[in-house]
Design a protein around this motif. Structure first.
Motif, PDB file in Angstrom:
ATOM      1  N   ARG A   1      38.566  48.928  34.822  1.00 24.80           N
ATOM      2  CA  ARG A   1      38.564  50.388  35.035  1.00 24.80           C
ATOM      3  C   ARG A   1      37.167  50.988  34.847  1.00 24.80           C
ATOM      4  N   ALA A   2      36.200  50.250  35.359  1.00 29.14           N
ATOM      5  CA  ALA A   2      34.819  50.728  35.355  1.00 29.14           C
ATOM      6  C   ALA A   2      34.302  50.703  36.790  1.00 29.14           C
ATOM      7  N   GLU A   3      33.497  51.648  37.136  1.00 28.43           N
ATOM      8  CA  GLU A   3      32.924  51.700  38.478  1.00 28.43           C
ATOM      9  C   GLU A   3      32.131  50.424  38.747  1.00 28.43           C
ATOM     10  N   GLY A   4      32.262  49.899  39.954  1.00 26.94           N
ATOM     11  CA  GLY A   4      31.528  48.687  40.319  1.00 26.94           C
ATOM     12  C   GLY A   4      32.186  47.404  39.877  1.00 26.94           C
ATOM     13  N   GLU A   5      33.458  47.479  39.444  1.00 32.00           N
ATOM     14  CA  GLU A   5      34.149  46.285  38.956  1.00 32.00           C
ATOM     15  C   GLU A   5      34.264  45.199  40.030  1.00 32.00           C
ATOM     16  N   GLY A   6      34.247  45.594  41.297  1.00 34.54           N
ATOM     17  CA  GLY A   6      34.390  44.632  42.374  1.00 34.54           C
ATOM     18  C   GLY A   6      33.109  43.929  42.783  1.00 34.54           C
ATOM     19  N   ARG A   7      32.010  44.191  42.090  1.00 34.06           N
ATOM     20  CA  ARG A   7      30.742  43.549  42.474  1.00 34.06           C
ATOM     21  C   ARG A   7      30.779  42.043  42.235  1.00 34.06           C
ATOM     22  N   GLU A   8      29.981  41.345  43.028  1.00 33.06           N
ATOM     23  CA  GLU A   8      29.830  39.901  42.856  1.00 33.06           C
ATOM     24  C   GLU A   8      29.301  39.619  41.448  1.00 33.06           C
ATOM     25  N   GLY A   9      29.924  38.658  40.790  1.00 30.78           N
ATOM     26  CA  GLY A   9      29.492  38.303  39.442  1.00 30.78           C
ATOM     27  C   GLY A   9      30.419  38.800  38.359  1.00 30.78           C
ATOM     28  N   VAL A  10      31.383  39.655  38.720  1.00 32.84           N
ATOM     29  CA  VAL A  10      32.370  40.133  37.750  1.00 32.84           C
ATOM     30  C   VAL A  10      33.617  39.256  37.887  1.00 32.84           C
ATOM     31  N   VAL A  11      33.972  38.538  36.844  1.00 30.71           N
ATOM     32  CA  VAL A  11      35.077  37.579  36.910  1.00 30.71           C
ATOM     33  C   VAL A  11      35.961  37.715  35.673  1.00 30.71           C
ATOM     34  N   ASP A  12      37.177  37.216  35.797  1.00 33.70           N
ATOM     35  CA  ASP A  12      38.088  37.168  34.652  1.00 33.70           C
ATOM     36  C   ASP A  12      37.685  36.009  33.742  1.00 33.70           C
ATOM     37  N   ALA A  13      37.613  36.278  32.453  1.00 35.01           N
ATOM     38  CA  ALA A  13      37.225  35.233  31.501  1.00 35.01           C
ATOM     39  C   ALA A  13      38.218  34.077  31.502  1.00 35.01           C
ATOM     40  N   VAL A  14      39.515  34.373  31.729  1.00 28.69           N
ATOM     41  CA  VAL A  14      40.502  33.293  31.741  1.00 28.69           C
ATOM     42  C   VAL A  14      40.241  32.338  32.901  1.00 28.69           C
ATOM     43  N   ASP A  15      39.800  32.863  34.050  1.00 31.26           N
ATOM     44  CA  ASP A  15      39.470  31.997  35.184  1.00 31.26           C
ATOM     45  C   ASP A  15      38.201  31.200  34.899  1.00 31.26           C
ATOM     46  N   PHE A  16      37.234  31.843  34.269  1.00 33.77           N
ATOM     47  CA  PHE A  16      35.993  31.158  33.892  1.00 33.77           C
ATOM     48  C   PHE A  16      36.293  29.965  32.994  1.00 33.77           C
TER      49      PHE A  16
END
Length: 446
Positions: free
Chosen positions: A245-260
């Motif tokens: 729920r932050a602006e720009g959340e869809g940018r490349e490089g933003v990932v879910d920690a569980v997937d990481f």
């Protein structure tokens, strides 16, 4: 979002293979026989031992330690497995520093508890290494139960039901069993494929048929399961991830920690995993700590963990916080993300300081930027696709007693069910207790 190999700042092979091997080696080296005897000798074998009360699975800790002290680790393992069939994994990942060891009389008197977790690992590893399974199935009952989710709750439930002679079909949405034990635990806590080995050992009880790549709401219908089986247990965990729920959340490089973490756990070559130079992890629980520490161990230059409240409010234990700090993770407390900055790909995270107003938080209006080519979200998970037949409580499946849901013949436990802490050991206890209740119901005793 999946990062391409050309994302600025994110690259594989930041460290040499030998350095990665050292970084991801066993967090706690196992005790040898002599070390185990010395550690066991420190136990007072308390009457009404507080460590037992502190254990969610009610293991008779003084008894199993006495059994180690008398040179019978196999008997000690039996004492453990009677209550917790995943005692080997729990010995590795359980936050003993806030459970049994915190309650230890030695901790209160000397500030140094008996090494309960490491002694439990010594005993369970001894038996598992022998390949022997210490339980036998009761005669077949002709009853068959569907268990959804092959994580800690589902595995514990399936094993206990099989012990009672019931047939079990165990379904999991992924291609491997183990749930968070396989996909969500830090690599250095469970090395050498232990999670998979433990599942294979558990299945030696017999009577459990595992079906992979089958999820509730996708390939499986609760209505059909209720019609086809004598009982159903739901232990599928939480598959959804909360939005930033932050602006720009869809940018490349933003990932879910569980997937990481899952990608790291399943990697054949750690050197092939891409990692950023500047990583920011958002959250305060164990997933956040595990993601932050492993980012640093993969070779990230700067890793910052941002948590919206103060240190004392962090769900992760102080031991885990100190572990992260010892690896070079920087903590920023009382701050929340407001925008991911960048042109297509993340370049920085803008945060705002917070203050408490009663039980809620509010922003102070003061912001700051942290360089970030990779942002890992560890802000909690949610239950996806709960069937309409089930009543929910706080976004989870509502249960009463030993996991009974609002739907006749359906039980639930683990992270997907209401109540209890989101811990492996708690999930095991809930799966075990639900199995006993299912057995009683099918036997006409409840």
């Amino acid at each position: 979002m999946t990062n391409s190999p050309f994302t600025p700042g994110i690259a594989p092979a930041r460290l040499a293979p030998d350095a990665l091997s050292e970084n991801f080696s066993d967090l706690h080296a196992p005790l040898d026989a002599h070390e185990a005897l010395v550690a066991a000798d420190r136990c007072y074998f308390c009457h009404d031992a507080p460590c037992i009360t502190a254990c969610p699975t009610d293991i008779d800790i003084p008894l199993f330690i006495r059994q180690i002290a008398t040179g019978t680790p196999e008997a000690a393992a039996q004492t453990i497995f009677d209550q917790n069939i995943l005692g080997g994994m729990c010995a590795r990942v359980c936050p003993t520093e806030t459970l049994c060891e915190e309650a230890c009389v030695r901790e209160a008197a000397e500030g140094k508890p008996v090494l309960i977790g490491q002694l439990q690992r010594y005993a369970t590893d001894t038996v598992m290494a022998s390949g022997v399974h210490p339980f036998e199935r009761a005669p077949a009952t002709g009853k068959r139960i569907a268990v959804i989710g092959a994580g800690p709750a589902g595995l514990a439930c399936a094993h206990r039901l099989a012990m009672h002679g019931h047939g079990v079909d165990l379904f999991d949405a992924r291609p491997k069993a183990g749930g968070l034990n396989e996909y969500g635990i830090a690599y250095y806590k469970t090395t050498d494929g232990f999670a998979e080995a433990e599942v294979n050992w558990l299945l030696k009880i017999g009577g459990i048929e595992v079906h992979y790549n089958k999820a509730l709401g996708r390939e499986l219908s609760l209505d059909t399961l209720r019609a086809d089986y004598d009982a159903v247990f739901l232990g599928m965990g939480l598959a959804g991830v909360n939005a930033l729920r932050a602006e720009g959340e869809g940018r490349e490089g933003v990932v879910d920690a569980v997937d990481f973490i899952a990608n790291l756990r399943q990697a054949d070559d750690l050197a092939a995993l891409p990692v950023g130079r500047n990583i920011v992890v958002i959250g305060g629980g164990m997933t956040a700590i595990d993601a932050a520490v492993q980012s640093k161990l993969l070779g990230a230059e700067n890793v910052t963990l941002v948590y919206r409240r103060g240190r004392d409010s962090m769900p992760a234990s102080r031991f885990e916080q100190d572990l992260a700090a010892s690896k070079g993770v920087r903590f920023i407390f009382n701050a929340m993300p407001v925008e991911v900055l960048g042109n297509g790909a993340a370049q920085a995270l803008r945060c705002e300081y917070t203050r408490a107003e009663g039980s809620s938080l509010t922003g102070t209006g003061e912001t700051f930027d942290i360089p970030a080519d990779q942002v890992l979200k560890a802000i909690g998970q949610t239950l996806n696709g709960a069937p309409d037949a089930l009543t929910l409580d706080g976004g989870k499946i509502a249960v009463t007693g030993a996991g009974r849901t609002s739907a006749e013949g359906v039980w639930a436990g683990g992270d997907c069910a209401s109540g209890g802490e989101d811990l492996t050991v708690t999930a095991v206890a809930e799966g075990r207790d639900a199995a006993e209740d299912i057995h009683a119901a099918l036997s006409g005793d409840a």
